[in-house]
Design an enzyme around this catalytic site. Structure first.
Site, PDB file in Angstrom:
ATOM      1  N   VAL A 143       8.252   4.174  12.157  1.00 13.32           N
ATOM      2  CA  VAL A 143       7.390   4.843  13.266  1.00 13.32           C
ATOM      3  C   VAL A 143       6.250   5.476  12.895  1.00 13.32           C
ATOM      4  CG1 VAL A 143       8.963   4.592  15.127  1.00 13.32           C
ATOM      5  CG2 VAL A 143       9.119   6.551  13.759  1.00 13.32           C
ATOM      6  N   ILE A 184       0.772  -1.215   0.053  1.00 19.24           N
ATOM      7  CA  ILE A 184      -0.014  -0.021   0.014  1.00 19.24           C
ATOM      8  C   ILE A 184       0.871   1.114   0.124  1.00 19.24           C
ATOM      9  CG2 ILE A 184      -0.525  -0.156   2.562  1.00 19.24           C
ATOM     10  CD1 ILE A 184      -3.237   1.034   2.030  1.00 19.24           C
ATOM     11  N   GLY A 240      -4.543  12.131   3.755  1.00 20.14           N
ATOM     12  CA  GLY A 240      -5.539  11.289   4.212  1.00 20.14           C
ATOM     13  C   GLY A 240      -5.777  10.061   2.990  1.00 20.14           C
ATOM     14  N   TYR A 269      -1.031   3.081  11.114  1.00 24.13           N
ATOM     15  CA  TYR A 269      -1.788   1.831  11.367  1.00 24.13           C
ATOM     16  C   TYR A 269      -2.534   1.555  12.649  1.00 24.13           C
ATOM     17  CZ  TYR A 269       0.877   0.759   7.024  1.00 24.13           C
ATOM     18  OH  TYR A 269       1.333   0.556   5.855  1.00 24.13           O
ATOM     19  N   ARG A 283       0.369  12.480   3.834  1.00 28.26           N
ATOM     20  CA  ARG A 283      -0.146  13.210   4.927  1.00 28.26           C
ATOM     21  C   ARG A 283      -1.512  14.082   4.714  1.00 28.26           C
ATOM     22  NH1 ARG A 283       4.806  12.479   5.104  1.00 28.26           N
ATOM     23  NH2 ARG A 283       5.291  14.275   3.622  1.00 28.26           N
ATOM     24  N   VAL A 322       1.577   5.367  -1.362  1.00 22.94           N
ATOM     25  CA  VAL A 322       1.132   6.766  -1.808  1.00 22.94           C
ATOM     26  C   VAL A 322       2.493   7.539  -2.093  1.00 22.94           C
ATOM     27  CG1 VAL A 322       0.058   9.214  -1.218  1.00 22.94           C
ATOM     28  CG2 VAL A 322      -0.623   6.923  -0.363  1.00 22.94           C
TER      29      VAL A 322
END
Lengths: 214, 214
Positions: B181, B141, B151, B187, B149, B143
């Protein structure tokens, strides 16, 4: 100083790893529960024979190793088993004798051939897009307690790895608990890399269900 | 003490998560490579457009979410995209403006609709024999950096979780590096449990091939 050794009494054991049959499901369920006990996960165990049967033996059947695939480990002592179309491999072991198996009657072969079920494997395909190739993920590999330290785990894992390699797959993956040092040493001895940096994340139960209505 | 805040200039962004098309493969390959760089795994990256195409788009096609499933994240700014049979969801975001995307031309939509590709998901089914139910495993997954950051990761992960729940699956699993982190916090915020005790074991390359001749 070395301690004196004595020649242990041994016997011949024939081990067959074969594709499981629907009649193996109650035995597999009991062994999954034994694993859940060892892994301290009985609180999430909710499999029944009927729910396991429908997931392990879908209708129409799917091709082995390219779908969820259960394998059963059968042991025989009196004579070598007859190879069938479901057989992956049969190997002869020399083991200490006698072996005390308190659950022997619960794991007597449903085929009525005097054999007993001592372990199982459940695996399914996964995918590496880096390679990019299919692989196999081993969800469970299990030998019942009295039958451990005889080479049966190695026999089963080697056969799954052989099958994956023969099918042109790029990897075989599975998970181990970090406190299970015996298993980790065994897997490393089989050539496996144990990844220290990766962590598994999971959405399940109510944390998953809440997305249904999003 | 609080620092002074200024009203940032914002613009409207439409995000569509859709089933990927074969024409998305070169973009997906580039994003997988970007992931491999971040995860320090470029040494095992050997995917080409042609090898990815054959694994992601087998012939005949397999049912989505019950086989390897690639999803692509398309962004548009000038007008909302037209919903198609491949669309999972379209959502409107208000984002800071302008966004500097140095790779914009490399990720321009192959559909010639003025959109850009900003992320992707690749997932496939797995199985829990404890439940016992099917689940989804998210292999990737992702982006692209300029679009984080905002959404969009939450948008994609929520849709995969929603789909799994709607299909009656019991869990959604994926992996994260323990030093990542930011991802772990994200998650956990989505409701995921991060398992600290489990380690992934793997046979691959020569360690796997040697079993072929066993």
């Amino acid at each position: 100083m070395s301690s004196p050794s004595s020649a242990a009494e041994t016997t011949t054991l024939w081990a067959e790893l074969r594709h499981a049959e629907p009649s193996d499901v109650p035995f597999i369920r009991r062994m999954i529960y034994q694993m859940a006990e060892f892994e301290r996960l009985t609180h999430i165990f909710s499999a029944t024979d009927s729910s396991l049967l429908s997931i392990l033996f879908p209708s129409p059947p799917l091709p082995p190793f390219f779908s969820l695939t259960p394998l059963a480990l059968y042991l025989s002592f009196t004579s070598p088993p007859v190879r069938s179309s479901q057989t992956l491999s049969i190997t002869q072991f020399s083991i200490p004798f006698p072996v005390a198996d308190p659950d022997e009657s619960d794991f007597a072969s449903p085929l009525g051939d005097g054999r007993c079920i001592a372990g199982f494997v459940i695996c399914f395909p996964n995918y590496s897009t880096f390679l990019p190739k299919m692989g196999l993920y081993i969800e469970h590999i299990f030998v019942r307690e009295p039958w451990r330290r005889m080479g049966l785990g190695k026999f089963m894992l080697s056969l799954v790895a052989k099958k994956a390699a023969e099918l042109g797959m790029g990897r075989v993956d599975w998970c181990v608990l970090d406190w299970n040092v015996n298993a980790i040493e065994f897997y490393k001895g089989m050539g496996a890399e144990v990844f220290q940096e990766w962590r598994i994340c999971r959405l399940t139960g109510p944390s998953l269900e809440k997305y249904k209505d999003d």
